[in-house]
Motif scaffolding. Structure first.
Motif, short mmCIF file in Angstrom:
data_model
loop_
_atom_site.label_atom_id
_atom_site.label_comp_id
_atom_site.label_asym_id
_atom_site.label_seq_id
_atom_site.Cartn_x
_atom_site.Cartn_y
_atom_site.Cartn_z
N THR A 1 -8.89 -3.80 27.41
CA THR A 1 -9.59 -4.17 28.55
C THR A 1 -10.18 -4.54 26.40
OG1 THR A 1 -11.19 -3.26 28.51
CG2 THR A 1 -9.84 -4.20 30.30
N LEU A 2 -10.52 -6.14 26.23
CA LEU A 2 -11.18 -6.20 25.16
C LEU A 2 -11.87 -7.37 25.03
CD1 LEU A 2 -11.25 -5.47 21.89
CD2 LEU A 2 -9.20 -6.64 21.30
N SER A 3 -12.95 -7.71 24.54
CA SER A 3 -14.02 -8.80 24.47
C SER A 3 -14.42 -8.54 22.87
CB SER A 3 -15.11 -8.06 25.63
OG SER A 3 -15.92 -7.09 25.04
N ALA A 4 -14.63 -10.59 23.42
CA ALA A 4 -16.06 -10.45 22.05
C ALA A 4 -16.82 -9.82 21.60
CB ALA A 4 -15.72 -11.86 21.90
N ARG A 5 -17.24 -9.55 22.23
CA ARG A 5 -18.56 -8.70 22.07
C ARG A 5 -18.41 -7.75 21.87
NH1 ARG A 5 -23.26 -12.03 21.41
NH2 ARG A 5 -23.06 -13.52 23.50
N ASP A 6 -17.33 -6.93 22.13
CA ASP A 6 -17.32 -5.39 21.99
C ASP A 6 -16.30 -5.59 19.89
OD1 ASP A 6 -16.72 -4.44 24.31
OD2 ASP A 6 -14.56 -4.57 24.71
N LEU A 7 -16.02 -6.86 19.79
CA LEU A 7 -15.27 -6.58 18.60
C LEU A 7 -16.63 -7.11 17.42
CD1 LEU A 7 -12.51 -6.53 17.33
CD2 LEU A 7 -12.52 -9.18 16.84
N GLN A 8 -17.88 -7.89 18.32
CA GLN A 8 -19.15 -8.08 17.08
C GLN A 8 -19.96 -6.56 17.54
OE1 GLN A 8 -22.06 -10.30 19.47
NE2 GLN A 8 -22.13 -11.24 17.87
N ALA A 9 -19.66 -5.40 17.87
CA ALA A 9 -20.66 -4.85 18.39
C ALA A 9 -19.52 -3.09 16.75
CB ALA A 9 -19.82 -3.80 19.18
N VAL B 1 -14.31 -14.75 19.18
CA VAL B 1 -15.37 -14.31 18.11
C VAL B 1 -14.94 -15.32 16.88
CG1 VAL B 1 -14.26 -12.60 16.59
CG2 VAL B 1 -14.09 -12.39 19.09
N ILE B 2 -14.70 -16.14 17.03
CA ILE B 2 -15.14 -17.05 15.71
C ILE B 2 -15.93 -17.73 16.06
CG2 ILE B 2 -13.95 -19.10 14.56
CD1 ILE B 2 -11.21 -17.84 14.37
N THR B 3 -16.29 -18.30 17.03
CA THR B 3 -17.52 -18.78 17.30
C THR B 3 -18.69 -18.25 17.20
OG1 THR B 3 -16.56 -20.10 19.16
CG2 THR B 3 -18.63 -20.47 19.23
N LEU B 4 -18.97 -16.87 17.00
CA LEU B 4 -19.80 -15.84 17.32
C LEU B 4 -19.93 -15.85 15.41
CD1 LEU B 4 -19.05 -13.31 20.01
CD2 LEU B 4 -20.65 -15.06 19.72
N MET B 5 -19.02 -15.41 15.00
CA MET B 5 -19.02 -15.52 13.08
C MET B 5 -19.17 -17.09 12.92
SD MET B 5 -15.66 -13.41 12.59
CE MET B 5 -15.45 -13.18 10.65
N MET C 1 -18.45 -21.21 8.56
CA MET C 1 -16.50 -21.90 9.06
C MET C 1 -16.01 -21.54 7.80
SD MET C 1 -15.14 -23.39 10.83
CE MET C 1 -15.92 -23.45 12.64
N ARG C 2 -16.01 -22.34 6.48
CA ARG C 2 -15.36 -22.77 5.41
C ARG C 2 -14.29 -21.04 5.38
NH1 ARG C 2 -19.19 -26.08 3.49
NH2 ARG C 2 -20.13 -24.32 2.19
N GLU C 3 -15.12 -20.66 5.39
CA GLU C 3 -14.72 -18.86 4.65
C GLU C 3 -13.62 -18.17 5.78
OE1 GLU C 3 -16.11 -14.26 4.70
OE2 GLU C 3 -17.50 -15.29 3.99
N ILE C 4 -13.53 -18.79 6.99
CA ILE C 4 -12.85 -18.21 7.58
C ILE C 4 -11.20 -19.34 7.66
CG2 ILE C 4 -12.11 -18.38 10.19
CD1 ILE C 4 -15.33 -17.44 10.90
N ILE C 5 -11.63 -21.29 7.27
CA ILE C 5 -10.52 -21.61 7.41
C ILE C 5 -9.89 -20.96 6.07
CG2 ILE C 5 -9.69 -23.82 6.66
CD1 ILE C 5 -12.65 -25.09 8.54
#
Length: 507
Positions: A409-417, A457-461, A468-472
């Motif tokens: 299982t994988l969550s956005a918080r896991d990736l942020q951590a 994840v992108i919303t958190l980043m 946002m421009r960097e991600i785009i």
């Protein structure tokens, strides 16, 4: 630039020697050297005029007996005289030699000689003068074809423009544009730097307007501008490359500028490959501050190499760059900045390295060579110690991401951590933070469980417009690179396109 006690620039003798070597630009090496040094020589002429303008002609000849020789050599060099700014300053200098009321035959002869040079300057670019024949021949153009054709195209374009203005009620909001043959445009860029600068400024306007983070549009505009094709001539390539260099320095390495340099380089290499005949110039001519072997490795983009074997050329490239940057005992080429600036032209290698670290078979330790390449891509300002620190940070993040790949299982918080904080809780440098974000985005595109949590994840980043421009930009560059490398990743492509469309709608 310092001046000597007599008032003339201190590098007077240097330019005297240069003019003798150039000798009317009769050899290819002399032509290239003239184009390379022309801006500095024009500054020398301007300083020389400042020194001469307050003296009378007798004083000038008495104190600087070789001034006539220097001005004459300059007047008879077509590559110097071809540039309007050179003509203007040269005319100012010659006018300083003219005696308004000559008192003897010597002064009269000097006036006559000076007027002869002025007449030569003012008439040198009529197409019935042999000097322009030399100039156009070495560039590959026939003056008897060039000038009438140029005049005809300008008249037809002006007539068309006036007709459109009449029909549109003189609507000045539309761009009017004089159309010239490519050969005429290239000749203009070679002899008149402001026209080339204007084209580059138009490119940068596109870059910072609606074309930002649309590399396909930038590529189309780049090709329409004919800049990559014209850059097959080293003098134009070097001028364009210097403008990119300054843009990069002035924007502190803005991602959009980096991406545009890579698009330009790709189009430039394609233009070279499309030439039917043998290359006229070696790559050393285009990249004089780089190791030729390093340039050849960078040019071998791994399009025809299976993805599973990409780590081999990456390792070789990393070793060559590391030797050039960190091993100064073998007379390596240029400075660390020059190596980084060269790497920027082929910057897709760094993105490939990031993907390889996340998609290759799990290893006990990530390859040091790839870690070093990623750390080096962060920028030229980082020294050995900072690159080592970045490698430690990236290695730690990769270790945590590798564990998440095996998580059921994988969550956005896991990736942020997994992104974690800097070593000892200290904030990471901005370039290192950007590198970590790119690793996380790559994880989302390639990890099976990353697709379901990508938007969260992108919303958190994306806490700021800049991120946002960097991600785009990352998504756009990734799809652009995959298209050119023919990367087969249907699910990853689909997700990247969907995310890019959604984020552009929000930006």
């Amino acid at each position: 630039m310092a001046q000597d006690s007599l008032g003339l620039p201190s590098d007077y003798q240097f330019w005297m020697r240069k003019l003798s070597i150039w000798d009317r630009a009769s050899t290819l090496e002399a032509q290239q050297d003239t184009c390379l040094h022309l801006p500095q020589f024009q500054e020398f002429l301007r300083q020389m005029y400042e020194a001469l303008k307050d003296m009378d002609s007798n004083t000038i000849i008495e104190r600087f007996p070789t001034i006539g020789q220097l001005l004459a050599k300059t007047c008879w060099n077509p590559f110097i005289l071809a540039y309007d700014e050179s003509q203007k300053i040269l005319i100012w200098c010659l006018c300083c030699l003219i005696k308004k009321d000559p008192q003897n035959s010597g002064e009269s002869k000097l006036n006559s000689w000076t007027r002869g040079l002025l007449s030569h300057i003012l008439s040198a670019f009529r197409f019935d003068i042999k000097e322009v024949d030399l100039f156009t021949q070495v560039l590959g153009y026939a003056p008897t074809d060039y000038y009438p054709g140029l005049l005809k195209n300008m008249v037809l374009s002006l007539v068309s423009e006036l007709r459109e203005n009449h029909l549109n009620g003189f609507n000045t909001q539309r761009r009017k544009k004089i159309s010239l043959p490519k050969s005429a445009v290239f000749c203009l860029w070679l002899r008149h730097l402001p026209s080339l600068e204007s084209t580059m400024l138009h490119l940068f306007e596109k870059l910072i307007s609606s074309e930002r983070n649309f590399l396909r549009r930038i590529e189309c505009f780049m090709k329409d501008s004919s800049l990559p094709e014209a850059a097959c001539h080293p003098a134009i390539f070097r001028a364009v490359d210097e403008m990119f260099r300054y843009a990069l320095l002035e924007t502190d390495g803005a991602p959009e500028v980096l991406a545009t340099i890579q698009v330009f380089t790709r189009c430039f290499v394609e233009a070279l490959e499309e030439e039917d005949k043998q290359p006229k110039f070696t790559f050393k001519t285009y990249f004089p501050y780089a190791s030729p072997s390093l340039v050849m490795v960078l040019l071998q983009y791994p399009k025809d190499i299976p993805q599973g074997l990409w780590h081999q050329p990456l390792k070789h490239l990393s070793e060559m760059l590391k030797e050039a940057v960190e091993d100064q005992t073998h007379g390596s080429y240029g400075s660390p900045f020059e190596s980084w600036f060269l790497f920027v032209h082929f910057g897709g290698w760094a993105d490939i390295a990031a993907e390889q670290l996340l998609t290759s078979e799990a290893e006990a330790e990530p390859p040091e060579a790839l870690l070093w390449l990623l750390a080096f891509s962060c920028g030229p300002g980082a020294g050995h110690q900072q690159r080592a620190q970045t490698m430690v940070e990236v290695k730690a993040v990769l270790s945590r991401l590798t564990k998440l790949l095996r998580s059921p299982t994988l969550s956005a918080r896991d990736l942020q951590a997994a992104a974690g904080e800097g070593r000892d809780g200290d904030p990471r440098p901005p370039a290192c933070q950007q590198l970590i974000r790119r690793l996380l985005l790559n994880f989302l595109l390639w990890a099976p469980g990353g697709h379901t949590i990508a938007r969260e994840v992108i919303t958190l980043m994306a806490q700021t417009d800049a991120v946002m421009r960097e991600i785009i930009g990352f998504l756009d560059q990734t799809l652009y690179r995959w298209d050119h490398l023919c990367v087969e990743a249907p699910r990853s492509r689909k997700l990247a396109r969907e995310l890019l469309t959604e984020l552009r709608g929000q930006a």
